[in-house]
Scaffold this motif. Structure first.
Motif, PDB file in Angstrom:
ATOM      1  N   ILE A  99      -8.129  10.623  -3.772  1.00 25.11           N
ATOM      2  CA  ILE A  99      -6.863  10.387  -3.253  1.00 25.11           C
ATOM      3  C   ILE A  99      -5.907  10.258  -4.420  1.00 25.11           C
ATOM      4  CG2 ILE A  99      -7.492  10.086  -1.057  1.00 25.11           C
ATOM      5  CD1 ILE A  99      -6.722   7.231  -1.327  1.00 25.11           C
ATOM      6  N   ASN A 100      -6.110   9.844  -5.620  1.00 26.45           N
ATOM      7  CA  ASN A 100      -5.236   9.336  -6.629  1.00 26.45           C
ATOM      8  C   ASN A 100      -5.098  10.718  -7.738  1.00 26.45           C
ATOM      9  OD1 ASN A 100      -3.829   7.458  -8.149  1.00 26.45           O
ATOM     10  ND2 ASN A 100      -5.264   7.805  -9.760  1.00 26.45           N
ATOM     11  N   CYS A 101      -6.045  11.716  -7.861  1.00 18.38           N
ATOM     12  CA  CYS A 101      -5.663  12.857  -8.476  1.00 18.38           C
ATOM     13  C   CYS A 101      -6.146  14.183  -7.769  1.00 18.38           C
ATOM     14  CB  CYS A 101      -6.568  12.775  -9.722  1.00 18.38           C
ATOM     15  SG  CYS A 101      -8.313  12.811  -9.553  1.00 18.38           S
ATOM     16  N   ASN A 102      -6.367  14.178  -6.674  1.00 16.87           N
ATOM     17  CA  ASN A 102      -6.989  15.339  -5.901  1.00 16.87           C
ATOM     18  C   ASN A 102      -8.061  16.176  -6.555  1.00 16.87           C
ATOM     19  OD1 ASN A 102      -5.606  14.805  -3.319  1.00 16.87           O
ATOM     20  ND2 ASN A 102      -3.797  16.387  -3.709  1.00 16.87           N
ATOM     21  N   GLY A 154     -17.495   7.995  -9.192  1.00 20.00           N
ATOM     22  CA  GLY A 154     -16.622   6.620  -9.346  1.00 20.00           C
ATOM     23  C   GLY A 154     -14.974   6.490  -9.248  1.00 20.00           C
ATOM     24  N   ASP A 155     -14.840   5.766  -9.853  1.00 20.45           N
ATOM     25  CA  ASP A 155     -13.169   5.460  -9.536  1.00 20.45           C
ATOM     26  C   ASP A 155     -12.484   6.346 -10.534  1.00 20.45           C
ATOM     27  OD1 ASP A 155     -13.687   3.092  -7.862  1.00 20.45           O
ATOM     28  OD2 ASP A 155     -13.733   1.590  -9.417  1.00 20.45           O
ATOM     29  N   CYS A 156     -11.355   6.545 -10.073  1.00 23.54           N
ATOM     30  CA  CYS A 156     -10.456   7.529 -10.946  1.00 23.54           C
ATOM     31  C   CYS A 156      -9.931   6.446 -12.015  1.00 23.54           C
ATOM     32  CB  CYS A 156      -9.102   7.857 -10.018  1.00 23.54           C
ATOM     33  SG  CYS A 156      -8.051   9.270 -10.622  1.00 23.54           S
ATOM     34  N   ARG A 157      -9.937   7.205 -13.241  1.00 20.51           N
ATOM     35  CA  ARG A 157      -9.381   6.776 -14.524  1.00 20.51           C
ATOM     36  C   ARG A 157      -7.908   6.772 -14.770  1.00 20.51           C
ATOM     37  NH1 ARG A 157     -14.630   8.516 -18.234  1.00 20.51           N
ATOM     38  NH2 ARG A 157     -16.164   7.053 -17.077  1.00 20.51           N
ATOM     39  N   ARG A 158      -7.281   7.816 -13.840  1.00 21.89           N
ATOM     40  CA  ARG A 158      -5.981   8.008 -14.182  1.00 21.89           C
ATOM     41  C   ARG A 158      -5.283   6.832 -13.681  1.00 21.89           C
ATOM     42  NH1 ARG A 158      -4.971  14.326 -12.457  1.00 21.89           N
ATOM     43  NH2 ARG A 158      -6.307  14.962 -13.903  1.00 21.89           N
ATOM     44  N   LYS A 159      -4.086   6.641 -14.278  1.00 24.09           N
ATOM     45  CA  LYS A 159      -3.099   5.578 -13.783  1.00 24.09           C
ATOM     46  C   LYS A 159      -2.613   5.851 -12.352  1.00 24.09           C
ATOM     47  CE  LYS A 159       1.264   7.212 -15.501  1.00 24.09           C
ATOM     48  NZ  LYS A 159       2.478   6.871 -15.997  1.00 24.09           N
ATOM     49  N   ALA A 160      -1.993   4.732 -11.411  1.00 29.04           N
ATOM     50  CA  ALA A 160      -1.960   4.806 -10.123  1.00 29.04           C
ATOM     51  C   ALA A 160      -0.699   5.899 -10.127  1.00 29.04           C
ATOM     52  CB  ALA A 160      -1.192   3.591  -9.648  1.00 29.04           C
ATOM     53  N   ALA A 161      -1.051   7.151  -9.293  1.00 26.20           N
ATOM     54  CA  ALA A 161      -0.164   7.963  -9.112  1.00 26.20           C
ATOM     55  C   ALA A 161       1.014   8.006  -7.963  1.00 26.20           C
ATOM     56  CB  ALA A 161      -1.241   9.111  -8.578  1.00 26.20           C
ATOM     57  N   CYS A 162       0.843   6.921  -7.211  1.00 29.73           N
ATOM     58  CA  CYS A 162       2.101   6.673  -6.322  1.00 29.73           C
ATOM     59  C   CYS A 162       3.370   6.211  -6.720  1.00 29.73           C
ATOM     60  CB  CYS A 162       1.443   5.820  -4.939  1.00 29.73           C
ATOM     61  SG  CYS A 162       2.857   5.282  -3.708  1.00 29.73           S
ATOM     62  N   THR A 163       4.277   6.851  -6.544  1.00 30.78           N
ATOM     63  CA  THR A 163       5.736   6.321  -7.193  1.00 30.78           C
ATOM     64  C   THR A 163       6.410   5.515  -6.325  1.00 30.78           C
ATOM     65  OG1 THR A 163       6.643   8.341  -6.341  1.00 30.78           O
ATOM     66  CG2 THR A 163       6.156   8.482  -8.468  1.00 30.78           C
ATOM     67  N   LYS A 164       5.794   5.383  -4.967  1.00 28.25           N
ATOM     68  CA  LYS A 164       6.722   4.640  -4.075  1.00 28.25           C
ATOM     69  C   LYS A 164       6.039   3.141  -4.044  1.00 28.25           C
ATOM     70  CE  LYS A 164       7.395   4.544   0.981  1.00 28.25           C
ATOM     71  NZ  LYS A 164       7.560   5.212   2.256  1.00 28.25           N
ATOM     72  N   TRP A 165       4.679   2.964  -4.158  1.00 29.49           N
ATOM     73  CA  TRP A 165       4.041   1.692  -4.230  1.00 29.49           C
ATOM     74  C   TRP A 165       3.623   1.377  -5.676  1.00 29.49           C
ATOM     75  CZ3 TRP A 165       1.383   1.914   1.165  1.00 29.49           C
ATOM     76  CH2 TRP A 165       2.155   1.743   2.253  1.00 29.49           C
ATOM     77  N   LYS A 190       0.429   2.423  -6.429  1.00 21.70           N
ATOM     78  CA  LYS A 190      -1.063   2.298  -6.205  1.00 21.70           C
ATOM     79  C   LYS A 190      -1.788   3.569  -6.347  1.00 21.70           C
ATOM     80  CE  LYS A 190      -0.346  -1.703  -4.059  1.00 21.70           C
ATOM     81  NZ  LYS A 190      -0.861  -2.831  -4.310  1.00 21.70           N
ATOM     82  N   LYS A 191      -2.990   3.189  -6.322  1.00 17.43           N
ATOM     83  CA  LYS A 191      -3.868   4.537  -6.632  1.00 17.43           C
ATOM     84  C   LYS A 191      -4.059   5.509  -5.579  1.00 17.43           C
ATOM     85  CE  LYS A 191      -6.506   3.626 -10.616  1.00 17.43           C
ATOM     86  NZ  LYS A 191      -7.526   4.065 -11.409  1.00 17.43           N
ATOM     87  N   HIS A 192      -3.020   6.176  -5.223  1.00 19.68           N
ATOM     88  CA  HIS A 192      -3.083   7.361  -4.441  1.00 19.68           C
ATOM     89  C   HIS A 192      -1.866   8.094  -4.558  1.00 19.68           C
ATOM     90  CE1 HIS A 192      -0.857   4.285  -1.984  1.00 19.68           C
ATOM     91  NE2 HIS A 192      -0.015   5.186  -1.898  1.00 19.68           N
TER      92      HIS A 192
END
Length: 145
Positions: A117-120, A125-136, A138-140
């Motif tokens: 849900i962070n990178c589609n 394992g866990d997504c290595r990209r930084k948190a994608a949510c610009t609102k909160w 967070k990692k989505h």
């Protein structure tokens, strides 16, 4: 000494007076603190009621998400080589990116498709990209709001 016990060093009259004194102190304490005790009990009751209502809502939402997951399991995720299309509104986007859907539906489609849900994308394992949510922050993705 009778039966191995010592007799009381106070008289019966003293014991009765002490009992009445204790009762008076207890009644005075309860009389002064009854409003506070009632407020506390009322607040606790309201809090418990709110928790129970929230629990009912959560159970209903979980049941709906589980039903959506079963229904959405039939949805095919397009292969990267094919141009992604949406069944809801034929367009150049994947179903979980459709502007016609509410965030919960988008989220359900992405989960059913086994996507991060962070990178589609799919990965272990866990997504290595930084948190994608610009609102909160967070990692989505923000599309899930």
């Amino acid at each position: 000494m009778e039966n191995g016990h010592q007799s009381s060093p106070i008289t019966i009259d003293d014991a009765i007076a002490m009992e009445r004194n204790l009762e008076a102190i207890l009644l005075e304490f309860l009389g002064k603190n009854t409003p506070e005790i009632k407020k506390t009990v009322d607040a606790l009751t309201k809090g418990i009621d709110k928790i129970l209502k929230n629990q009912e809502i959560l159970q209903r939402n979980i049941a709906l998400l589980n039903q959506q997951k079963r229904d959405d399991a039939k949805v095919e995720v397009p292969v990267k080589k094919r141009k992604p299309t949406c069944d809801e509104r034929a367009g150049p986007h994947r179903i979980f990116e459709c502007p016609c859907l509410i965030p919960g539906e988008k989220f359900s489609h992405a989960i059913a498709a086994d996507l991060c849900i962070n990178c589609n994308n799919r990965h272990n394992g866990d997504c290595r990209r930084k948190a994608a949510c610009t609102k909160w922050e967070k990692k989505h993705l923000t599309i899930y709001h």
